[in-house]
Design a protein around this motif. Structure first.
Motif, PDB file in Angstrom:
ATOM      1  N   THR A 248       0.819  -1.207   0.000  1.00 25.40           N
ATOM      2  CA  THR A 248       0.000   0.000   0.000  1.00 25.40           C
ATOM      3  C   THR A 248       0.855   1.261   0.000  1.00 25.40           C
ATOM      4  O   THR A 248       0.741   2.105   0.887  1.00 25.40           O
ATOM      5  CB  THR A 248      -0.939  -0.031   1.215  1.00 25.40           C
ATOM      6  OG1 THR A 248      -0.135  -0.312   2.371  1.00 25.40           O
ATOM      7  CG2 THR A 248      -2.001  -1.096   1.062  1.00 25.40           C
ATOM      8  N   TRP A 250       2.394   4.913  -1.590  1.00 27.18           N
ATOM      9  CA  TRP A 250       1.683   6.167  -1.870  1.00 27.18           C
ATOM     10  C   TRP A 250       1.194   6.295  -3.304  1.00 27.18           C
ATOM     11  O   TRP A 250       0.184   6.963  -3.545  1.00 27.18           O
ATOM     12  CB  TRP A 250       2.509   7.377  -1.434  1.00 27.18           C
ATOM     13  CG  TRP A 250       3.774   7.668  -2.197  1.00 27.18           C
ATOM     14  CD1 TRP A 250       4.681   6.775  -2.678  1.00 27.18           C
ATOM     15  CD2 TRP A 250       4.271   8.960  -2.528  1.00 27.18           C
ATOM     16  NE1 TRP A 250       5.722   7.446  -3.275  1.00 27.18           N
ATOM     17  CE2 TRP A 250       5.505   8.782  -3.202  1.00 27.18           C
ATOM     18  CE3 TRP A 250       3.825  10.273  -2.297  1.00 27.18           C
ATOM     19  CZ2 TRP A 250       6.270   9.856  -3.667  1.00 27.18           C
ATOM     20  CZ3 TRP A 250       4.595  11.326  -2.758  1.00 27.18           C
ATOM     21  CH2 TRP A 250       5.801  11.115  -3.431  1.00 27.18           C
ATOM     22  N   TYR A 263      -4.296   5.491   4.584  1.00 29.44           N
ATOM     23  CA  TYR A 263      -4.331   4.899   3.252  1.00 29.44           C
ATOM     24  C   TYR A 263      -5.762   4.778   2.767  1.00 29.44           C
ATOM     25  O   TYR A 263      -6.654   4.380   3.511  1.00 29.44           O
ATOM     26  CB  TYR A 263      -3.680   3.509   3.275  1.00 29.44           C
ATOM     27  CG  TYR A 263      -3.680   2.862   1.915  1.00 29.44           C
ATOM     28  CD1 TYR A 263      -2.809   3.318   0.925  1.00 29.44           C
ATOM     29  CD2 TYR A 263      -4.543   1.823   1.601  1.00 29.44           C
ATOM     30  CE1 TYR A 263      -2.806   2.744  -0.335  1.00 29.44           C
ATOM     31  CE2 TYR A 263      -4.549   1.240   0.348  1.00 29.44           C
ATOM     32  CZ  TYR A 263      -3.685   1.703  -0.623  1.00 29.44           C
ATOM     33  OH  TYR A 263      -3.679   1.139  -1.867  1.00 29.44           O
TER      34      TYR A 263
ATOM     35  N   SER B  98       9.259   2.319  -0.793  1.00 26.67           N
ATOM     36  CA  SER B  98       8.026   1.742  -0.240  1.00 26.67           C
ATOM     37  C   SER B  98       8.122   0.220  -0.142  1.00 26.67           C
ATOM     38  O   SER B  98       7.732  -0.370   0.874  1.00 26.67           O
ATOM     39  CB  SER B  98       6.827   2.110  -1.121  1.00 26.67           C
ATOM     40  OG  SER B  98       6.641   3.505  -1.172  1.00 26.67           O
ATOM     41  N   VAL B  99       8.614  -0.411  -1.200  1.00 23.60           N
ATOM     42  CA  VAL B  99       8.714  -1.871  -1.193  1.00 23.60           C
ATOM     43  C   VAL B  99       9.738  -2.322  -0.150  1.00 23.60           C
ATOM     44  O   VAL B  99       9.523  -3.296   0.582  1.00 23.60           O
ATOM     45  CB  VAL B  99       9.044  -2.394  -2.607  1.00 23.60           C
ATOM     46  CG1 VAL B  99       9.402  -3.877  -2.573  1.00 23.60           C
ATOM     47  CG2 VAL B  99       7.865  -2.149  -3.546  1.00 23.60           C
ATOM     48  N   PHE B 102       8.226  -2.154   3.240  1.00 28.27           N
ATOM     49  CA  PHE B 102       7.346  -3.307   3.451  1.00 28.27           C
ATOM     50  C   PHE B 102       8.144  -4.526   3.905  1.00 28.27           C
ATOM     51  O   PHE B 102       7.794  -5.198   4.878  1.00 28.27           O
ATOM     52  CB  PHE B 102       6.584  -3.630   2.161  1.00 28.27           C
ATOM     53  CG  PHE B 102       5.744  -4.866   2.262  1.00 28.27           C
ATOM     54  CD1 PHE B 102       4.489  -4.822   2.835  1.00 28.27           C
ATOM     55  CD2 PHE B 102       6.227  -6.085   1.820  1.00 28.27           C
ATOM     56  CE1 PHE B 102       3.716  -5.968   2.951  1.00 28.27           C
ATOM     57  CE2 PHE B 102       5.463  -7.241   1.930  1.00 28.27           C
ATOM     58  CZ  PHE B 102       4.208  -7.177   2.504  1.00 28.27           C
ATOM     59  N   PRO B 126       3.823  10.049   3.927  1.00 26.56           N
ATOM     60  CA  PRO B 126       2.625   9.233   3.696  1.00 26.56           C
ATOM     61  C   PRO B 126       2.917   7.777   3.351  1.00 26.56           C
ATOM     62  O   PRO B 126       2.275   6.877   3.897  1.00 26.56           O
ATOM     63  CB  PRO B 126       1.934   9.962   2.539  1.00 26.56           C
ATOM     64  CG  PRO B 126       2.303  11.392   2.745  1.00 26.56           C
ATOM     65  CD  PRO B 126       3.713  11.362   3.255  1.00 26.56           C
ATOM     66  N   THR B 127       3.858   7.522   2.464  1.00 27.21           N
ATOM     67  CA  THR B 127       4.034   6.124   2.069  1.00 27.21           C
ATOM     68  C   THR B 127       4.475   5.275   3.254  1.00 27.21           C
ATOM     69  O   THR B 127       4.139   4.090   3.334  1.00 27.21           O
ATOM     70  CB  THR B 127       4.993   5.996   0.854  1.00 27.21           C
ATOM     71  OG1 THR B 127       4.600   4.867   0.070  1.00 27.21           O
ATOM     72  CG2 THR B 127       6.453   5.845   1.275  1.00 27.21           C
ATOM     73  N   LEU B 129       3.465   5.623   6.373  1.00 26.93           N
ATOM     74  CA  LEU B 129       2.248   5.299   7.125  1.00 26.93           C
ATOM     75  C   LEU B 129       1.392   4.295   6.363  1.00 26.93           C
ATOM     76  O   LEU B 129       0.869   3.343   6.952  1.00 26.93           O
ATOM     77  CB  LEU B 129       1.452   6.581   7.393  1.00 26.93           C
ATOM     78  CG  LEU B 129       2.163   7.595   8.307  1.00 26.93           C
ATOM     79  CD1 LEU B 129       1.385   8.911   8.340  1.00 26.93           C
ATOM     80  CD2 LEU B 129       2.312   7.031   9.724  1.00 26.93           C
ATOM     81  N   TYR B 130       1.272   4.496   5.057  1.00 27.36           N
ATOM     82  CA  TYR B 130       0.410   3.606   4.265  1.00 27.36           C
ATOM     83  C   TYR B 130       0.975   2.181   4.248  1.00 27.36           C
ATOM     84  O   TYR B 130       0.224   1.206   4.370  1.00 27.36           O
ATOM     85  CB  TYR B 130       0.291   4.106   2.821  1.00 27.36           C
ATOM     86  CG  TYR B 130      -0.229   5.512   2.661  1.00 27.36           C
ATOM     87  CD1 TYR B 130      -0.974   6.145   3.648  1.00 27.36           C
ATOM     88  CD2 TYR B 130       0.033   6.231   1.491  1.00 27.36           C
ATOM     89  CE1 TYR B 130      -1.443   7.449   3.481  1.00 27.36           C
ATOM     90  CE2 TYR B 130      -0.441   7.522   1.312  1.00 27.36           C
ATOM     91  CZ  TYR B 130      -1.165   8.128   2.309  1.00 27.36           C
ATOM     92  OH  TYR B 130      -1.618   9.416   2.136  1.00 27.36           O
ATOM     93  N   VAL B 131       2.269   2.074   4.048  1.00 28.03           N
ATOM     94  CA  VAL B 131       2.877   0.735   4.012  1.00 28.03           C
ATOM     95  C   VAL B 131       2.735   0.063   5.372  1.00 28.03           C
ATOM     96  O   VAL B 131       2.412  -1.126   5.462  1.00 28.03           O
ATOM     97  CB  VAL B 131       4.344   0.807   3.549  1.00 28.03           C
ATOM     98  CG1 VAL B 131       5.058  -0.522   3.779  1.00 28.03           C
ATOM     99  CG2 VAL B 131       4.411   1.202   2.077  1.00 28.03           C
ATOM    100  N   GLN B 133       0.390   0.564   7.528  1.00 27.32           N
ATOM    101  CA  GLN B 133      -1.013   0.148   7.655  1.00 27.32           C
ATOM    102  C   GLN B 133      -1.272  -1.138   6.861  1.00 27.32           C
ATOM    103  O   GLN B 133      -2.008  -2.022   7.310  1.00 27.32           O
ATOM    104  CB  GLN B 133      -1.933   1.282   7.181  1.00 27.32           C
ATOM    105  CG  GLN B 133      -1.934   2.483   8.133  1.00 27.32           C
ATOM    106  CD  GLN B 133      -2.428   3.785   7.482  1.00 27.32           C
ATOM    107  OE1 GLN B 133      -3.077   3.770   6.442  1.00 27.32           O
ATOM    108  NE2 GLN B 133      -2.115   4.917   8.108  1.00 27.32           N
ATOM    109  N   GLY B 134      -0.640  -1.231   5.697  1.00 29.51           N
ATOM    110  CA  GLY B 134      -0.785  -2.445   4.890  1.00 29.51           C
ATOM    111  C   GLY B 134      -0.175  -3.662   5.570  1.00 29.51           C
ATOM    112  O   GLY B 134      -0.754  -4.757   5.568  1.00 29.51           O
TER     113      GLY B 134
END
Lengths: 410, 410
Positions: A248, A250, A263, B98-99, B102, B126-127, B129-131, B133-134
């Motif tokens: 997930t 950005w 997200y 991002s990856v 993760f 943001p990324t 937090l989003y990662v 959350q994922g």
């Protein structure tokens, strides 16, 4: 019996022959490894130079908008969709094949609650098996089940969340019947995920006509996108609202430049983007895809089959008794655009071929693999390659020490 | 009071000034956005052209060995390690930030059984937090807990598996005390994961001296690796045998070219590789990293602080009463190499600055962000940028329709 005059006549009649000059192939090389790394389109150097010097160097950060870097995943994905019988909004370019497979496998299991099995075949391309094993390891109760390809249809039951197969086998070139296997998976309530790495640009594919659910594929083989080119992924329109990416990042967010804390999955296939797109690699890939789009695909796939058939026929007639065994289907209708022969000394034989300018590759334990890329391989190339192969085998010139030394990458 | 003679004298005495000519910056632009996308090193175009034309075009598949494409993740990672106080075998280049995040977040939770919390701060990039959350969504019982930065240390308890923070905040430039925060996390049995995207090449970092566990970072900011450059990840030697990547692609396998069916994690940090490396992007990144390695890092970081301090001083003296509020720490010891000011009309003000050749960026809702990259920004650049800023604000020239039109990327 085919002779050199025949193959020259075939080249003279080949409507795709002019594409050969669109590639910067080195003199004296017969390149039969475009199924591993496609050749360099002549237009790529200028496009990459422009991306680096003008877009990055002069446009700097503004090129995200001005050069539409931000739109590259969808723009190039849409072009690939045109090659594969998909709608433009069903494909994006992103990440590597392995990472895209992870996203779609994980999403597929999530979309089939109560089902826990990824069904595939032993000997599938290694990264497919490894990624599937990784996905299974992180989902409680999930597992990978491998069954021989002739038993796959019978093995699809209501435990199977997703059937994951490589459409054209990386080693043998054997090709599944995509519509039939897709229907078989769907009939039992499973999703069907196709790895098109050895198919895209090599064999006819019509994802929508096949009713395909999910697919991934590689940019650096028949699409000629360059070493380690970004990969693509396909999610059928009807699944896009339901499937959730586990990665997930950005770029998959509904509004990445709002910089919010929570997200929210982007619309459609966009949610399967993750990090910042690799702009330079995207530029190189787009040149390869554009070139493929220029070719008449009916002619392309007909030539692919003719090249492979010619190679099989010539090897079997010219190299009889020299230790080669066909390891690919003889029937072009169930074969991709590469052909493999087994040989007990496959590794040094391939090194000796490469030293003579015939570039294929070796796949453990004993496979000589030859890819026939119709945009830049001609009929006389096939003829010459078989001459060299016969000579290397008949003279046993492969049995020299330098051909036995192993490289990091085989 | 600083005048233009002062800043010219500072430039004349700047031992890093010769690096300016190593970058291909456009005439008339003062580029203060190298913290978002670093400028183009002059050497990059030739290196990328060679990678495309010679390595790919002529070397073809053989370049995996002959040009050591296969070793690029470790080779470039080792060079980045030299910038960050790590051992060469602790960093690889791969995938996107991002990856990589993760991979390490998932691995970190796996390495802390019974702990389920990812602790971070609201307003992190943001990324990140989003990662997070994922990752939390895919691990039963896991969650992301956000607490204000001043409360983070107190919030680390025995539920926390990993503390994930961005070392230098993308918006404010505020910098955490890496050794102290790392000790605080470890004291409670948690792992500490640093995002170094806005730090690497910008501020002094000594991962081993700080006792760091895990880190990720970006190749396209201060490392000048090009748009969407591959990212890096760091795993401390002592954790390498224990941590498991969730992205089990073939390049992370112990023997990728044996083409076996079962995943076996590679040695050390190699297991955090996944798919085929993006070769062209790697080549561009290596040029940027090599250039950074040439610079005296003591001088580099001293100049970074001096540039930022000068900018803050000049803005506060020259632009007093024009609606700007410092949104970054005033103390250079707790600040990265960028400075932000809030303004009620931040978006059009930044567009007006860019139109005048002063390129910073805007971050919602109201932040004007200016990056000071000591390799190619000089003291007089800072002086000129503040002159333009004062003029844009005093004349209200930003309040023209063209500066209000939103772009896809802000």
């Amino acid at each position: 019996m085919t002779d050199v005059q025949d193959v020259r006549r075939m080249d003279a009649q080949d409507t795709l022959a002019p594409f050969r000059d669109r590639f910067a192939l080195p003199e004296g090389v017969i390149y039969l490894d475009g199924n591993s790394l496609g050749a360099l389109p002549r237009a790529t150097a200028a496009r990459v130079a422009d991306t680096v010097t003008s877009e990055w160097g002069r446009g700097l950060i503004g090129s995200w908008n001005d050069a539409d870097w931000i739109g590259a995943p969808q723009r190039i994905g849409g072009k690939i969709a045109g090659l594969l019988g998909a709608e433009p909004h069903e494909i994006v370019v992103a990440d590597s094949t392995s990472v895209n497979l992870f996203k779609l496998l994980h999403a597929a299991i999530g979309a089939r609650p109560g089902r826990t099995v990824i069904l595939t075949e032993p000997g599938n391309f290694p990264t497919d098996l490894y990624v599937a094993q990784g996905v299974a390891a992180m989902i409680p109760g999930a597992s990978v089940r491998t069954v021989a390809r002739e038993d796959i249809v019978a093995a699809i039951d209501d435990h199977v969340a997703v059937v994951m197969l490589t459409h054209v086998h990386y080693k043998t070139g054997a090709m599944f019947d995509m519509p039939a296997m897709t229907r078989a998976a769907q009939a039992e309530g499973a999703l069907m995920l196709w790895d098109l790495s050895h198919s895209a640009g090599a064999v006819p594919i019509d994802l929508n006509a096949a009713g395909a659910d999910l697919a991934i594929g590689c940019g650096y083989k028949y699409l000629n996108g360059g070493p380690g080119a970004p990969a693509f992924l396909y999610v059928a329109d009807r699944h896009q609202a339901e499937l959730r990416s586990p990665l997930t990042g950005w770029m998959g967010h509904a509004a990445p430049f709002d910089f919010g804390d929570d997200y929210a999955a982007g619309a459609g296939v966009n949610r399967f983007l993750c990090g910042t797109p690799p702009v330079i690699g995207m530029a190189a890939l787009e040149v390869g895809v554009d070139l493929m789009l220029e070719a008449d695909r009916t002619a392309l796939f007909a030539k692919s089959r003719a090249l492979c058939d010619l190679f099989v026929d010539l090897v079997e007639s010219q190299c009889a008794g020299l230790g080669l065994t066909l390891a690919s289907p003889r029937d072009a209708r169930v074969r991709g655009s590469h052909v493999s022969f087994a040989h007990d000394h496959g590794y040094p034989v391939m090194q000796a071929l490469i030293a003579r300018g015939v570039v294929g590759d070796f796949r453990a334990p004993d496979i000589l693999r030859f890819g026939f890329t119709p945009l830049y391989v001609g009929y006389e190339d096939v003829w010459r390659a078989v001459e060299v192969l016969r000579d290397v085998l008949a003279s046993e010139s492969w049995d020299a020490p330098e051909f036995h030394a192993r490289s990091a990458v085989t």
